[in-house]
Every structure is written in C-alpha cells, then in structure tokens.
Write a protein that holds these residues in place. Structure first.
Motif, PDB file in Angstrom:
ATOM      1  N   GLU A  35     -31.804  19.153  43.627  1.00 54.24           N
ATOM      2  CA  GLU A  35     -31.146  19.536  42.389  1.00 54.24           C
ATOM      3  C   GLU A  35     -29.837  18.758  42.233  1.00 54.24           C
ATOM      4  OE1 GLU A  35     -30.654  23.712  42.225  1.00 54.24           O
ATOM      5  OE2 GLU A  35     -32.743  24.143  42.684  1.00 54.24           O
ATOM      6  N   PRO A  36     -29.535  18.288  41.044  1.00 54.38           N
ATOM      7  CA  PRO A  36     -28.325  17.485  40.835  1.00 54.38           C
ATOM      8  C   PRO A  36     -27.056  18.173  41.315  1.00 54.38           C
ATOM      9  CG  PRO A  36     -29.735  17.412  38.903  1.00 54.38           C
ATOM     10  CD  PRO A  36     -30.331  18.449  39.818  1.00 54.38           C
ATOM     11  N   GLU A  37     -26.977  19.492  41.111  1.00 58.98           N
ATOM     12  CA  GLU A  37     -25.745  20.163  41.511  1.00 58.98           C
ATOM     13  C   GLU A  37     -25.572  20.157  43.026  1.00 58.98           C
ATOM     14  OE1 GLU A  37     -28.656  23.552  40.373  1.00 58.98           O
ATOM     15  OE2 GLU A  37     -28.246  21.480  39.840  1.00 58.98           O
ATOM     16  N   VAL A  38     -26.694  20.081  43.762  1.00 53.07           N
ATOM     17  CA  VAL A  38     -26.600  20.024  45.213  1.00 53.07           C
ATOM     18  C   VAL A  38     -25.975  18.706  45.640  1.00 53.07           C
ATOM     19  CG1 VAL A  38     -27.865  20.121  47.377  1.00 53.07           C
ATOM     20  CG2 VAL A  38     -28.652  21.449  45.415  1.00 53.07           C
ATOM     21  N   LEU A  39     -26.479  17.619  45.089  1.00 55.52           N
ATOM     22  CA  LEU A  39     -25.964  16.306  45.459  1.00 55.52           C
ATOM     23  C   LEU A  39     -24.520  16.142  45.007  1.00 55.52           C
ATOM     24  CD1 LEU A  39     -29.052  14.075  44.729  1.00 55.52           C
ATOM     25  CD2 LEU A  39     -28.219  14.898  46.915  1.00 55.52           C
ATOM     26  N   ASP A  40     -24.187  16.672  43.831  1.00 52.27           N
ATOM     27  CA  ASP A  40     -22.807  16.596  43.385  1.00 52.27           C
ATOM     28  C   ASP A  40     -21.895  17.353  44.351  1.00 52.27           C
ATOM     29  OD1 ASP A  40     -23.563  15.125  41.227  1.00 52.27           O
ATOM     30  OD2 ASP A  40     -23.626  16.826  39.834  1.00 52.27           O
ATOM     31  N   HIS A  41     -22.393  18.510  44.806  1.00 49.32           N
ATOM     32  CA  HIS A  41     -21.607  19.346  45.709  1.00 49.32           C
ATOM     33  C   HIS A  41     -21.385  18.639  47.044  1.00 49.32           C
ATOM     34  CE1 HIS A  41     -20.185  22.992  47.690  1.00 49.32           C
ATOM     35  NE2 HIS A  41     -21.038  22.744  48.672  1.00 49.32           N
ATOM     36  N   VAL A  42     -22.422  17.975  47.558  1.00 46.58           N
ATOM     37  CA  VAL A  42     -22.341  17.345  48.872  1.00 46.58           C
ATOM     38  C   VAL A  42     -21.717  15.964  48.794  1.00 46.58           C
ATOM     39  CG1 VAL A  42     -23.671  16.514  50.825  1.00 46.58           C
ATOM     40  CG2 VAL A  42     -24.333  18.629  49.686  1.00 46.58           C
ATOM     41  N   LEU A  43     -22.222  15.155  47.890  1.00 46.02           N
ATOM     42  CA  LEU A  43     -21.824  13.755  47.860  1.00 46.02           C
ATOM     43  C   LEU A  43     -20.470  13.534  47.187  1.00 46.02           C
ATOM     44  CD1 LEU A  43     -25.252  12.240  46.882  1.00 46.02           C
ATOM     45  CD2 LEU A  43     -24.170  12.098  49.111  1.00 46.02           C
ATOM     46  N   GLY A  44     -20.075  14.447  46.324  1.00 47.80           N
ATOM     47  CA  GLY A  44     -18.836  14.241  45.591  1.00 47.80           C
ATOM     48  C   GLY A  44     -17.608  14.220  46.468  1.00 47.80           C
ATOM     49  N   ARG A  45     -17.739  14.721  47.719  1.00 44.70           N
ATOM     50  CA  ARG A  45     -16.583  14.803  48.599  1.00 44.70           C
ATOM     51  C   ARG A  45     -16.601  13.726  49.672  1.00 44.70           C
ATOM     52  NH1 ARG A  45     -16.943  20.182  51.377  1.00 44.70           N
ATOM     53  NH2 ARG A  45     -19.122  19.593  51.536  1.00 44.70           N
ATOM     54  N   LEU A  46     -17.537  12.806  49.632  1.00 46.65           N
ATOM     55  CA  LEU A  46     -17.773  11.943  50.779  1.00 46.65           C
ATOM     56  C   LEU A  46     -17.601  10.466  50.478  1.00 46.65           C
ATOM     57  CD1 LEU A  46     -20.985  13.777  51.903  1.00 46.65           C
ATOM     58  CD2 LEU A  46     -18.673  14.125  52.711  1.00 46.65           C
ATOM     59  N   HIS A  47     -17.443   9.714  51.560  1.00 40.44           N
ATOM     60  CA  HIS A  47     -17.442   8.267  51.464  1.00 40.44           C
ATOM     61  C   HIS A  47     -18.854   7.776  51.745  1.00 40.44           C
ATOM     62  CE1 HIS A  47     -13.121   8.398  51.359  1.00 40.44           C
ATOM     63  NE2 HIS A  47     -13.088   9.064  52.505  1.00 40.44           N
ATOM     64  N   ASP A  48     -19.239   6.687  51.113  1.00 42.06           N
ATOM     65  CA  ASP A  48     -20.602   6.201  51.264  1.00 42.06           C
ATOM     66  C   ASP A  48     -20.902   5.692  52.667  1.00 42.06           C
ATOM     67  OD1 ASP A  48     -20.891   4.805  47.914  1.00 42.06           O
ATOM     68  OD2 ASP A  48     -21.131   6.828  48.672  1.00 42.06           O
ATOM     69  N   ASP A  49     -19.883   5.419  53.461  1.00 39.66           N
ATOM     70  CA  ASP A  49     -20.134   4.853  54.778  1.00 39.66           C
ATOM     71  C   ASP A  49     -20.200   5.920  55.867  1.00 39.66           C
ATOM     72  OD1 ASP A  49     -17.477   5.505  54.573  1.00 39.66           O
ATOM     73  OD2 ASP A  49     -16.776   3.813  55.790  1.00 39.66           O
ATOM     74  N   GLU A  50     -20.201   7.196  55.486  1.00 41.36           N
ATOM     75  CA  GLU A  50     -20.259   8.239  56.491  1.00 41.36           C
ATOM     76  C   GLU A  50     -21.709   8.585  56.800  1.00 41.36           C
ATOM     77  OE1 GLU A  50     -17.792  11.073  54.419  1.00 41.36           O
ATOM     78  OE2 GLU A  50     -16.314  10.892  56.023  1.00 41.36           O
ATOM     79  N   ALA A  51     -21.991   8.814  58.065  1.00 48.46           N
ATOM     80  CA  ALA A  51     -23.332   9.212  58.466  1.00 48.46           C
ATOM     81  C   ALA A  51     -23.402  10.733  58.503  1.00 48.46           C
ATOM     82  CB  ALA A  51     -23.660   8.622  59.831  1.00 48.46           C
ATOM     83  N   ALA A  52     -24.525  11.261  58.887  1.00 47.20           N
ATOM     84  CA  ALA A  52     -24.725  12.701  58.766  1.00 47.20           C
ATOM     85  C   ALA A  52     -25.110  13.330  60.074  1.00 47.20           C
ATOM     86  CB  ALA A  52     -25.810  12.982  57.726  1.00 47.20           C
ATOM     87  N   VAL A  53     -24.818  14.628  60.165  1.00 52.76           N
ATOM     88  CA  VAL A  53     -25.247  15.457  61.271  1.00 52.76           C
ATOM     89  C   VAL A  53     -26.021  16.619  60.679  1.00 52.76           C
ATOM     90  CG1 VAL A  53     -24.514  16.912  63.184  1.00 52.76           C
ATOM     91  CG2 VAL A  53     -23.229  14.847  62.640  1.00 52.76           C
ATOM     92  N   VAL A  54     -27.148  16.952  61.271  1.00 51.03           N
ATOM     93  CA  VAL A  54     -27.936  18.059  60.765  1.00 51.03           C
ATOM     94  C   VAL A  54     -28.223  19.013  61.912  1.00 51.03           C
ATOM     95  CG1 VAL A  54     -30.112  16.845  61.137  1.00 51.03           C
ATOM     96  CG2 VAL A  54     -30.038  18.724  59.525  1.00 51.03           C
ATOM     97  N   SER A 420     -23.555  26.680  47.343  1.00 52.00           N
ATOM     98  CA  SER A 420     -22.932  27.971  47.079  1.00 52.00           C
ATOM     99  C   SER A 420     -23.013  28.402  45.625  1.00 52.00           C
ATOM    100  CB  SER A 420     -21.461  27.933  47.524  1.00 52.00           C
ATOM    101  OG  SER A 420     -20.758  26.926  46.812  1.00 52.00           O
ATOM    102  N   THR A 421     -23.191  27.443  44.724  1.00 47.25           N
ATOM    103  CA  THR A 421     -23.275  27.778  43.300  1.00 47.25           C
ATOM    104  C   THR A 421     -24.685  27.612  42.745  1.00 47.25           C
ATOM    105  OG1 THR A 421     -22.637  25.516  42.702  1.00 47.25           O
ATOM    106  CG2 THR A 421     -20.862  27.149  42.920  1.00 47.25           C
ATOM    107  N   CYS A 422     -25.641  27.269  43.600  1.00 44.18           N
ATOM    108  CA  CYS A 422     -27.026  27.087  43.143  1.00 44.18           C
ATOM    109  C   CYS A 422     -27.731  28.429  43.007  1.00 44.18           C
ATOM    110  CB  CYS A 422     -27.804  26.215  44.134  1.00 44.18           C
ATOM    111  SG  CYS A 422     -27.163  24.544  44.304  1.00 44.18           S
ATOM    112  N   PRO A 423     -28.745  28.518  42.161  1.00 46.63           N
ATOM    113  CA  PRO A 423     -29.494  29.772  42.030  1.00 46.63           C
ATOM    114  C   PRO A 423     -30.297  30.063  43.281  1.00 46.63           C
ATOM    115  CG  PRO A 423     -30.563  28.018  40.790  1.00 46.63           C
ATOM    116  CD  PRO A 423     -29.246  27.464  41.243  1.00 46.63           C
ATOM    117  N   MET A 424     -30.527  31.336  43.538  1.00 44.16           N
ATOM    118  CA  MET A 424     -31.348  31.743  44.671  1.00 44.16           C
ATOM    119  C   MET A 424     -32.803  31.395  44.398  1.00 44.16           C
ATOM    120  SD  MET A 424     -29.299  33.074  46.910  1.00 44.16           S
ATOM    121  CE  MET A 424     -30.390  34.017  47.983  1.00 44.16           C
ATOM    122  N   LYS A 425     -33.492  30.948  45.452  1.00 42.61           N
ATOM    123  CA  LYS A 425     -34.913  30.634  45.335  1.00 42.61           C
ATOM    124  C   LYS A 425     -35.659  31.233  46.516  1.00 42.61           C
ATOM    125  CE  LYS A 425     -34.732  26.228  42.811  1.00 42.61           C
ATOM    126  NZ  LYS A 425     -35.135  24.786  42.854  1.00 42.61           N
ATOM    127  N   ALA A 426     -36.906  31.605  46.297  1.00 42.51           N
ATOM    128  CA  ALA A 426     -37.741  32.120  47.380  1.00 42.51           C
ATOM    129  C   ALA A 426     -38.186  30.958  48.256  1.00 42.51           C
ATOM    130  CB  ALA A 426     -38.951  32.847  46.814  1.00 42.51           C
TER     131      ALA A 426
END
Length: 453
Positions: A35-54, A420-426
């Motif tokens: 969902e676009p709002e998810v990527l905006d929420h995550v990516l909007g705060r980051l630098h493109d050269d950062e890697a990820a931890v899951v 945190s602002t996305c709708p709940m889904k089953a």
C-alpha cells in the motif's frame, strides 16, 4: 456423495503484536505491491543507501506486517511438521532470495528454541514460530534453513539465530516480565543449547553456520545459580554470558567473528525489570546490555522516562555512548571491538564497503512471489492428525461424509495492519478454508459437495 458446507466464525480475542520488520528499505521497494501509505511511512524517513534488518517471526499477520507482494511462506512449525531438512532449506532459500531482492542484509531468525513441553497456557507464547520439541530435529531443520537463507541470498544476508540460549522451557511469557529457565547446565546442553551448537561450532559447513546469535532476556539457573528477583537476565549479565560463550562449541565460532545481538531492549519485560516507579533509564539499559557482551543492540520501541518518544531516546543513547567513548578507555575499547566485528561481517557480505556494491537492482523485483510450489509442498506434507489418534479414527469416523451431512468450519481470524495509520486487515479471510474446499471438491471440481447454505 454430496454434502453441504457451512461455516461458523468463532471470534477469539487476542493481542496482535504489531512490529515494523523493515525499518530500512531501499528505494527499489517502491515497486512492491504494498500500500502506498506503507511505503511513504517507511521510506519517507530513510536514505536510499541504507540496508535493512528484518525480524523473522511467524510468516503473515500478526508475525509480520508485509501482507502482500511476497511469497506466503510457511511457519517454522509447518516446516517442522514435514520432518524434511530439504524442505527447510527450500523455504530458507525462498526467504533469503526475496529479502535480498528488497535490500535486506540481516535477519533476526530463525528461532532455534526447543518447545520440549507444549502448553496452551500463556506461559508459552511461541506459537507457530518454532520447529518443534526435539533438539536434534530443531538443530537439523535450523541448519538447513540457515543454509537456504545464505544460498538464496547469494551470501548477502547475515543470519542471527534466536533466542539464545533458548527459551522453550521458560516459566512464563518473556513479553511481560523476565522469565526463568530452571535447568542445570547439563540439561541446558542437552536440550536448549543443542540446536545452537549445531549452527555454530558443530556446524557441518559455513553455509549452515549462523552469523550471529540473538540473546534473550531470560534468566538461566544453570549459568546463574539461584535465581532471585534481582538476578539480571543473561542478556545483561556479563559473567553469565561470557560463561556460555566460553563453551567449546561457541568459543571457536566467536573467535571467527560470530556476532552477539541483544533482544529487543524496548520490551515491557525489560522496562519492568529496570524501572523504579515511573523512572526508566534507557541509557543505562543500553549500556548494561552492551557491556554485558552484546555487539549490536536491538533498541526496538525503547522510550526513556525523560524522553517523549523512541526517536528522542535513541538520540540520547547515542549521545551518552559518545560521551562514554571519550571519557572511558575500557568502554572505548569495547566499542572498537564490536564495531570491528560488525564491519568485518559487512565486508564478508560485499567484498568492499562501496555504495554501488550494497544497492540492489530493481530488476530482481520480478522474481518476488514466485515460490508457491515449496509452500504447497510444505502444506501437503505438514498436514498432521491432532485428534483423534490414528487408532481411534476409524471408530469415530467410520465413513466419509454422506449426502445429508454437513461440514462445519470453525475459524479464528487475526487482524493486523501494515503501518500505524493503515486499516486493519484479516491475515486470512474467515471463509478461506471453506472456499478452498468448494474450489477443490465443489460443482466445478468433481461435484462432491452441494452448494452450502
């Protein structure tokens, strides 16, 4: 014979532990079917050269918050029910391949906890996130899974097995308060520690070797003696943690660069242990965990009592560590050693620390969500008769459903949200199993069931 299909939705209250498993994603993830709002929420705060931890929890909601776009892979429990290291490796390879495409370079998992005595009580909250209750098979499946993670990612993924030294026999849920494992050292070696031996000093190959171990916030009688309310969890106990890591199976692995990672320092259990009234000294918590021997600190949602939020708390911790580094030579030496260990592992991943070696290509996104075959095979082979026993089955169910019989589906659903602002889904639709049965056996596929009412 034709028989009608019915379903009953049984709502069950549960607490969904929402986590953001991808705090850093490269820009190529914008092409994911999220969902676009998810990527905006995550990516909007980051630098493109950062890697990820899951953090590897049970796949799907509520275990993770990426609810579409990736292959829906089976849980560790399902993999364990197949008794197949080969399938465990295939699932690991699919996971490693897709995470690597996203730019993830570190995974906190798999869980190598041995659930020796399953219990439906809240004392055991591991759910479907463990391979099983036999230390040999947990080690064998965990080794294969780790090998798959490395192979699938082309060795671009650091694997941190958890929850070291093992929490399968903990006396309570470690989410709310610090738990205790009341076993002797020899018992711990035979059960809890055995799978961790299998992926460190006793690993058959480098591919099956974990790059790091995530240390749980639990007390262990076998290493810490008599347990009192004031006894620190092993993750904050330098003497106990060093005693564990001095075991021959771990010492050589540690000398070869094995990484020690703290569990989430922002949990309620840690807060309850350290808090005095309303005062929670996050800086002290981070310092104690680091000095105890953790090279990498998982801060999670830690919030100090004198800070408004996690972000401010992290800045305070960083400033405090910087000051300690300048003023305390012993602390500075510990920081340098941990930093060297982390940078060495990064160098193993990329060969050099140049930006172009770290960024992933968007061309790999076309290969996402393409591993359904292994998921289907695990589902087919993991099907397990829980009750009645095989001996009683013929007596209790002597014949298949007849023409006028009904099949009733009791379904529990869990809901989650991708931000945190996305709708709940089953996580799974309430009628998913019913629809699958109709699809496989209904009017369009053999007509073995009539239209449900």
């Amino acid at each position: 014979p034709h028989h009608a299909l019915d379903r009953v939705h049984v709502p069950v209250d549960e607490v969904v532990r929402l986590r953001l498993p991808l705090p850093h994603l490269p820009a190529v993830a914008r092409r994911l079917l999220l969902e676009p709002e998810v990527l905006d929420h995550v990516l909007g705060r980051l630098h493109d050269d950062e890697a990820a931890v899951v953090e590897a929890l049970a796949p799907g909601a509520p275990g993770d918050q990426i609810m579409n776009g990736l292959t829906p892979l089976p849980s560790e429990m399902a993999v364990g029910a197949t008794w197949s290291p080969d399938l465990a490796k295939q699932v690991g390879a699919a996971t490693g391949r897709e995470l690597s495409v996203l730019g993830v370079n570190m995974i906190l998992g798999p869980s190598l906890d041995v659930l020796e005595t399953p219990s439906p009580s809240p004392n055991n909250d591991m759910g479907a996130s463990v391979f099983g209750g036999d230390p040999y098979w947990v080690g064998a499946l965990g080794s294969a899974y780790i090998s798959g993670l490395h192979d699938g990612s082309a060795n671009r993924l650091l694997v941190v097995a958890k929850h070291f030294p093992g929490r399968g026999s903990a006396d309570r849920s470690n989410q709310e308060e610090v738990a205790t494992v009341r076993k002797s050292l020899e018992q711990l070696k035979q059960i809890e520690l055995a799978p961790f031996f299998a992926v460190t000093g006793d690993a058959a190959s480098s591919g099956e070797t974990a790059d790091g171990l995530l240390v749980s916030h639990i007390r262990y009688q076998g290493f810490q003696g008599n347990i009192r309310a004031t006894t620190r969890p092993v993750s904050f106990d330098a003497q106990a943690l060093s005693t564990i890591l001095a075991l021959p199976e771990f010492s050589a692995w540690r000398e070869d660069g094995g990484l020690i990672v703290s569990d989430n320092l922002g949990t309620r259990a840690v807060r309850k242990f350290y808090a005095t009234g309303s005062d929670f000294p996050a800086r002290t918590v981070a310092r104690d965990a680091f000095v105890a021997g953790n090279d990498l600190l998982y801060l999670g949602n830690i919030v100090s009592s004198d800070a408004p939020d996690t972000y401010s708390t992290v800045l305070e911790i960083l400033a405090y560590f910087s000051q300690k580094y300048r003023e305390d030579p012993a602390f500075a030496q510990r920081v340098d050693a941990a930093a060297l260990r982390i940078l060495t592992l990064k160098y193993r991943l990329y060969g050099s620390l140049k930006l172009q070696n770290v960024l992933t290509s968007s061309s790999g996104l076309n290969g996402l969500n393409q591993s359904q075959d292994v998921t289907f095979e695990v589902a087919r082979r993991a099907a397990t008769l829980v009750s009645p026993s095989a001996q009683d089955l013929a007596t209790l169910l002597p014949t298949p459903p007849q023409v006028r019989d009904r099949i009733v589906f009791f379904t529990d659903i869990s809901q989650a949200q991708q931000c945190s602002t996305c709708p709940m889904k089953a996580g799974l639709p309430v009628d998913a199993l019913q629809n699958a049965v109709v699809q496989l056996y209904g009017p369009q596929s053999g007509n073995q069931t009539s239209s449900f009412r």
